[in-house]
Design a protein around this motif. Structure first.
Motif, PDB file in Angstrom:
ATOM      1  N   ARG A  97       2.400   1.673  -3.467  1.00  0.00           N
ATOM      2  CA  ARG A  97       1.383   2.151  -4.407  1.00  0.00           C
ATOM      3  C   ARG A  97       1.148   3.637  -4.216  1.00  0.00           C
ATOM      4  O   ARG A  97       1.048   4.402  -5.174  1.00  0.00           O
ATOM      5  N   ARG A  98       1.044   4.031  -2.965  1.00  0.00           N
ATOM      6  CA  ARG A  98       0.745   5.428  -2.689  1.00  0.00           C
ATOM      7  C   ARG A  98       1.876   6.349  -3.116  1.00  0.00           C
ATOM      8  O   ARG A  98       1.655   7.397  -3.706  1.00  0.00           O
ATOM      9  N   TRP A 114       1.901   6.689  -6.806  1.00  0.00           N
ATOM     10  CA  TRP A 114       0.792   7.526  -7.244  1.00  0.00           C
ATOM     11  C   TRP A 114       1.139   9.001  -7.040  1.00  0.00           C
ATOM     12  O   TRP A 114       0.903   9.835  -7.917  1.00  0.00           O
ATOM     13  N   GLU A 162       0.836  -1.204   0.000  1.00  0.00           N
ATOM     14  CA  GLU A 162       0.000   0.000   0.000  1.00  0.00           C
ATOM     15  C   GLU A 162       0.870   1.253   0.000  1.00  0.00           C
ATOM     16  O   GLU A 162       0.580   2.223  -0.702  1.00  0.00           O
TER      17      GLU A 162
END
Lengths: 197, 197
Positions: free
Chosen positions: A133-134, A137, A130
Motif C-alpha cells: 500500500r505504501r 501510494w 502495508e
DNA sequence: CCTCACATGTAATGAGTTACATGATTGG
DNA sequence: CCAATCATGTAACTCATTACATGTGAGG
C-alpha cells in the motif's frame, strides 16, 4: 517595519494552524473551503499539512470576523452554491507576521513506520500488504508531482514540491530496496507464519 | 488466531497513540516514563513519533490499570527515584493486536516547509536562519544515526533507522542544493530587503 | 549560585477530528 | 438507481499539549 500600532497578530502564536494555512492558500488565489481541504489532502499542500472540514470552515468564519478574509457567493449552474474566499490586506499582514515567527520542529506521526519497526511482531501478510500500500501510494504521489512539474508553475512554489519529491523518492527507493528483507524478517517473526485467518 | 474470548483490545482502535507507543518501547526493554519521552524526542523513535510527559505518564498509569504493564521502583544513589516499567504478557498481546490494524496515513505537519513555500513573503534573514537551523538539525540527526549504526543493533530495528536516514539525507541534499536559490528568491520577495528590525 | 539533566506527576486548555445533518448533480 | 463528487456547516468529543507543581544532585 510595522509600527506597534499597525501590528496585526499572526493567528495566535505558532506559525501554522488551520487559520494560517487558510491565509496561505488564499494568498495564492481565491478558493472555497472545499478546495482548501482538497489541497491539503492531495493537492499542493499535502506534503506538509492536513486539515478537516470541521477545522477549515470554522477557521474561515473566524478569519472573516477578524477581517482577514472576505468572500463572495458563486453559483455555477448544476453545482451547489459556494463561498469563494479571498485574502484581505489585513490578512496578508497577518500571514507575513506568522511567516516570520520561529518555526517549530516538524510533527511526524507514522503508524506505518511504527509497524515497520515492529514488523517481526505483526502478521507477515499484514506487513506485506502495508508495504505494498505504501509503495503504491508513493508511486502515485511521485506521478502527481511529476505531472505538476511538467505543467509549469516554477518560482518559490516549486521548492515545496521539489522537497516533497526528494523525500517521496527516498522513501520509495528505500522501501523497494528493502522489501524482501522486511518481508523476510516479518516471515521469521515471533508470530511465525500467518495463523489460519 | 486469538479466539474472541481471549481478545484483548488494542489500545482503542488506531495503531498508534501514546499507549501503543509505550507498549512498543517497553517491548524493546524496560524503561521509565522519562526515558520513553527521550526516545521520542531524540532517540530511536524520534523519526515517527512524539509524545509529551503529560501524555506519557497518564498513559502508563492507564496501561498499568489494565494490566498491560507493570513497574518496580529503582533508586540509584544521587538520582531521583524512578519507576521502571515492563510490558506484561497481556501487554504484548495488546501490542500485537494494534500492530495488525490497518495503518492510517502519516501525519506530517511542517511549519518549516510552510515558510519555505512562502519564502518570498518572509524576511530574507528569517528564511536564511530557518534554513540554516534545519540543515544543522539534519546533520545532527544523520550523525546520530550513523553512530547508532556503527554500534551494531541490526535486525528489524534497523529498518526504521535506515528509513530515517534515507529521508534525512534526501532532505539535507535538497536543502543544501537549493539553498542559494531559496535565499535568492527570499531576497527578491515582496518584503524586499530586511527592514531595520 | 545558578542552571541543567534527572524524574514524576496533575490540571487547564485547546486545537482539531469524527460524526452528524443536508442537499444538488453527474455518471455508471 | 446508487454511488461519487461537489458543497457547507455544527456539535460532541478526544487526545494530547502547555503550564504548573516539586524535588535532587552535578557541574560550570
Amino acid at each position: 517595519m510595522l509600527g506597534a500600532h499597525t501590528r496585526i497578530d499572526a493567528a495566535e502564536n505558532d506559525v501554522m494552524n488551520v487559520k494560517t494555512l487558510c491565509l496561505g492558500v488564499l494568498e495564492l488565489g481565491e478558493a472555497s473551503g472545499y478546495e482548501i481541504r482538497k489541497m491539503t489532502q492531495d493537492g499542493r499542500f499535502s506534503h506538509f499539512v492536513d486539515a478537516s472540514y470541521g477545522a477549515i470552515y470554522p477557521a474561515l468564519s473566524a478569519l472573516e470576523a477578524d477581517g482577514l478574509v472576505s468572500w463572495r457567493e458563486e453559483r455555477h449552474p448544476g453545482r451547489p452554491e459556494r463561498k469563494v474566499y479571498s485574502i484581505t490586506e489585513r490578512g496578508r499582514v497577518a500571514l507575513i507576521a506568522a511567516l516570520n515567527e520561529e518555526t517549530r520542529d516538524d510533527v511526524i506521526k507514522s503508524e506505518f513506520l511504527f509497524v515497520l519497526r515492529f514488523c517481526e511482531l505483526a502478521r507477515p501478510s499484514h506487513v506485506k500488504s502495508e508495504l505494498d500500500r505504501r509503495i503504491a501510494w508513493l508511486e502515485a504521489q511521485l506521478a502527481r508531482l511529476e505531472e505538476a512539474r511538467q505543467s509549469g508553475c516554477g518560482t518559490a512554489s516549486s521548492f515545496a514540491q521539489g522537497y516533497g519529491q526528494a523525500i517521496y523518492r527516498a522513501m520509495h527507493e528505500y522501501l523497494v530496496g528493502n522489501r524482501h528483507d522486511i518481508e523476510d524478517i516479518a516471515g521469521r517473526g515471533l508470530i511465525g507464519r500467518d495463523a489460519a485467518e
